[in-house]
Design an enzyme around this catalytic site. Structure first.
Site, PDB file in Angstrom:
ATOM      1  N   ASP A  26      58.203 -52.375  53.436  1.00  0.00           N
ATOM      2  CA  ASP A  26      58.858 -51.228  53.247  1.00  0.00           C
ATOM      3  C   ASP A  26      60.312 -51.412  53.054  1.00  0.00           C
ATOM      4  O   ASP A  26      60.973 -52.393  53.491  1.00  0.00           O
ATOM      5  CB  ASP A  26      58.886 -50.495  55.112  1.00  0.00           C
ATOM      6  CG  ASP A  26      59.312 -48.990  54.720  1.00  0.00           C
ATOM      7  OD1 ASP A  26      59.381 -48.557  53.715  1.00  0.00           O
ATOM      8  OD2 ASP A  26      59.379 -48.367  55.965  1.00  0.00           O
ATOM      9  N   GLY A  27      61.073 -50.298  52.592  1.00  0.00           N
ATOM     10  CA  GLY A  27      62.605 -50.440  52.300  1.00  0.00           C
ATOM     11  C   GLY A  27      62.879 -50.599  50.796  1.00  0.00           C
ATOM     12  O   GLY A  27      63.968 -50.694  50.582  1.00  0.00           O
ATOM     13  N   GLY A  29      62.629 -48.335  48.420  1.00  0.00           N
ATOM     14  CA  GLY A  29      63.447 -47.344  47.747  1.00  0.00           C
ATOM     15  C   GLY A  29      64.932 -47.352  48.358  1.00  0.00           C
ATOM     16  O   GLY A  29      65.824 -47.139  47.626  1.00  0.00           O
ATOM     17  N   THR A  72      46.984 -44.296  50.864  1.00  0.00           N
ATOM     18  CA  THR A  72      46.242 -42.991  50.417  1.00  0.00           C
ATOM     19  C   THR A  72      47.351 -41.887  50.450  1.00  0.00           C
ATOM     20  O   THR A  72      47.199 -40.706  49.552  1.00  0.00           O
ATOM     21  CB  THR A  72      45.246 -42.702  51.423  1.00  0.00           C
ATOM     22  OG1 THR A  72      45.816 -42.761  52.555  1.00  0.00           O
ATOM     23  CG2 THR A  72      44.066 -43.515  51.207  1.00  0.00           C
ATOM     24  N   ASN A  74      50.476 -42.378  49.382  1.00  0.00           N
ATOM     25  CA  ASN A  74      51.358 -42.651  48.426  1.00  0.00           C
ATOM     26  C   ASN A  74      51.487 -41.692  47.209  1.00  0.00           C
ATOM     27  O   ASN A  74      52.312 -41.659  46.268  1.00  0.00           O
ATOM     28  CB  ASN A  74      51.590 -44.261  48.179  1.00  0.00           C
ATOM     29  CG  ASN A  74      52.414 -44.617  49.344  1.00  0.00           C
ATOM     30  OD1 ASN A  74      52.313 -45.991  49.281  1.00  0.00           O
ATOM     31  ND2 ASN A  74      53.326 -44.410  49.943  1.00  0.00           N
ATOM     32  N   ARG A  77      53.966 -39.265  46.120  1.00  0.00           N
ATOM     33  CA  ARG A  77      55.384 -39.440  45.401  1.00  0.00           C
ATOM     34  C   ARG A  77      55.398 -38.993  43.964  1.00  0.00           C
ATOM     35  O   ARG A  77      54.407 -38.724  43.331  1.00  0.00           O
ATOM     36  CB  ARG A  77      55.580 -41.011  45.487  1.00  0.00           C
ATOM     37  CG  ARG A  77      55.661 -41.426  46.808  1.00  0.00           C
ATOM     38  CD  ARG A  77      55.880 -42.892  47.039  1.00  0.00           C
ATOM     39  NE  ARG A  77      56.081 -43.146  48.386  1.00  0.00           N
ATOM     40  CZ  ARG A  77      56.964 -44.089  48.999  1.00  0.00           C
ATOM     41  NH1 ARG A  77      57.696 -44.941  48.183  1.00  0.00           N
ATOM     42  NH2 ARG A  77      57.087 -44.510  50.112  1.00  0.00           N
TER      43      ARG A  77
HETATM   44  C1  FPP Z   1      57.419 -48.947  50.824  1.00  0.00           C
HETATM   45  O1  FPP Z   1      58.734 -48.744  50.434  1.00  0.00           O
HETATM   46  C2  FPP Z   1      56.866 -49.575  49.411  1.00  0.00           C
HETATM   47  C3  FPP Z   1      55.764 -49.239  48.598  1.00  0.00           C
HETATM   48  C4  FPP Z   1      55.175 -47.755  48.984  1.00  0.00           C
HETATM   49  C5  FPP Z   1      55.285 -49.786  47.620  1.00  0.00           C
HETATM   50  C6  FPP Z   1      55.228 -51.268  47.706  1.00  0.00           C
HETATM   51  C7  FPP Z   1      54.863 -51.750  46.466  1.00  0.00           C
HETATM   52  C8  FPP Z   1      55.341 -53.289  46.146  1.00  0.00           C
HETATM   53  C9  FPP Z   1      56.340 -54.164  46.824  1.00  0.00           C
HETATM   54  C10 FPP Z   1      55.340 -53.709  44.477  1.00  0.00           C
HETATM   55  C11 FPP Z   1      53.745 -53.519  43.992  1.00  0.00           C
HETATM   56  C12 FPP Z   1      53.079 -54.478  44.805  1.00  0.00           C
HETATM   57  C13 FPP Z   1      52.405 -55.530  44.399  1.00  0.00           C
HETATM   58  C14 FPP Z   1      51.146 -55.765  45.369  1.00  0.00           C
HETATM   59  C15 FPP Z   1      52.761 -56.265  43.345  1.00  0.00           C
HETATM   60  P1  FPP Z   1      59.624 -47.253  50.113  1.00  0.00           P
HETATM   61  O2  FPP Z   1      59.398 -46.962  48.856  1.00  0.00           O
HETATM   62  O3  FPP Z   1      58.771 -46.351  51.276  1.00  0.00           O
HETATM   63  O4  FPP Z   1      61.066 -47.658  50.676  1.00  0.00           O
HETATM   64  P2  FPP Z   1      61.902 -46.497  51.418  1.00  0.00           P
HETATM   65  O5  FPP Z   1      61.367 -46.386  52.749  1.00  0.00           O
HETATM   66  O6  FPP Z   1      63.094 -47.297  51.463  1.00  0.00           O
HETATM   67  O7  FPP Z   1      61.860 -45.241  50.562  1.00  0.00           O
END
Ligand code: FPP
Length: 246
Positions: A26-27, A29, A72, A74, A77
């Site tokens: 997480d994190g 974004g 499920t 995501n 977005r």
């Molecule tokens: C959550 O952070 C992250 C995700 C929903 C996507 C995770 C994907 C990857 C690390 C890259 C692709 C995966 C692989 C296995 C290569 P967030 O976007 O919710 O962060 P935020 O809370 O700061 O907005």
């Protein structure tokens, strides 16, 4: 003993490592936002962190690593962000195929892959099949995964087996039910790590997390270092796990 750089007091006892670590990446974004980058830039940096941390997990000799890559939920977005994540996944899996003999990870997937692009589904199947020869360190990538969805699909499959006379409801045990989960054959996670300051499970491994230890840190996933993993393991080793006993 191994010492974490960031928290010098964090000592890791290599004889008492968790067998299974699960991570909510997480994190991404917020990391991108802080740098005035598109969110996809944060996910790309997160994928780099995954490469680094997976290598460290394998080096430590930890046999199971599970990653929450796409839930499920995501799909809600923006389409550009969803396709950026899918593109990163595709690259990651192509690279995993190319470098399989060097990296030696078994890669499997938890989740309903049928909703993914057919090319990506085929790639997942190819990676799953050809990496099965490296069971020493198994990486489970949760893709279109939800803990509730996992339990529901297990109940559906189990009910179908009951109707077909292949299962007897009176005889159902926890171990028997686990056979219907995406995670069948994988031990429950010992340690669940969630970076970025959020302290929620967010529909991750609901069944499997029953006795997991949780570790939260404010570090955003793209900034997560090897020293953060050591700090998480050191914290885990300080816990007294009682599994409901005294
Ligand atoms: C959550 O952070 C992250 C995700 C929903 C996507 C995770 C994907 C990857 C690390 C890259 C692709 C995966 C692989 C296995 C290569 P967030 O976007 O919710 O962060 P935020 O809370 O700061 O907005």
């Amino acid at each position: 003993m191994l010492f974490s750089k960031k928290t010098p007091s964090a000592e890791v006892d290599l004889t008492r490592l968790p067998r299974h670590i699960a991570i909510i990446m997480d994190g991404n974004g917020r990391w991108a936002q802080k740098r005035h980058l598109p969110r996809s830039g944060g996910h790309a940096a997160g994928a780099e962190t995954l490469r680094k941390i997976a290598t460290q997990v394998k080096k430590l000799g930890i046999p199971y690593l599970t990653l929450y890559a796409f839930s499920t939920e995501n799909w809600k977005r923006a389409p550009e962000e969803v396709s950026a994540i899918m593109g990163l996944l595709k690259n990651y899996l192509l690279e995993a195929l190319r470098d399989m003999d060097k990296n030696q990870f078994q890669i499997d997937f938890f989740g309903d892959l049928s909703a993914l692009d057919p090319d990506l589904q085929a790639l997942c199947a190819q990676v799953r099949e050809s990496s099965a020869r490296y069971p020493q360190c198994r990486m489970n990538i949760c893709l279109n995964y939800g803990g509730r969805d996992e339990i529901l699909q297990a109940v559906r499959a189990y009910a179908a087996d009951c109707l077909a006379g292949r299962a007897d409801p009176e005889a159902l045990t926890e171990a028997g039910f686990e056979g219907y989960l995406y995670s069948h054959g994988v031990p429950d996670p010992d340690l669940i790590i969630r970076p970025s300051g959020e302290q929620r499970l967010s529909n991750f491994l609901l069944w499997q997390a029953a006795y997991a230890e949780f570790y939260y840190t404010d570090v955003l996933w793209p900034d997560f270092q090897e020293s953060d993993l050591l700090a998480a393991i050191a914290a885990y080793q300080q816990r007294k796990r009682r599994f409901g006993g005294v």
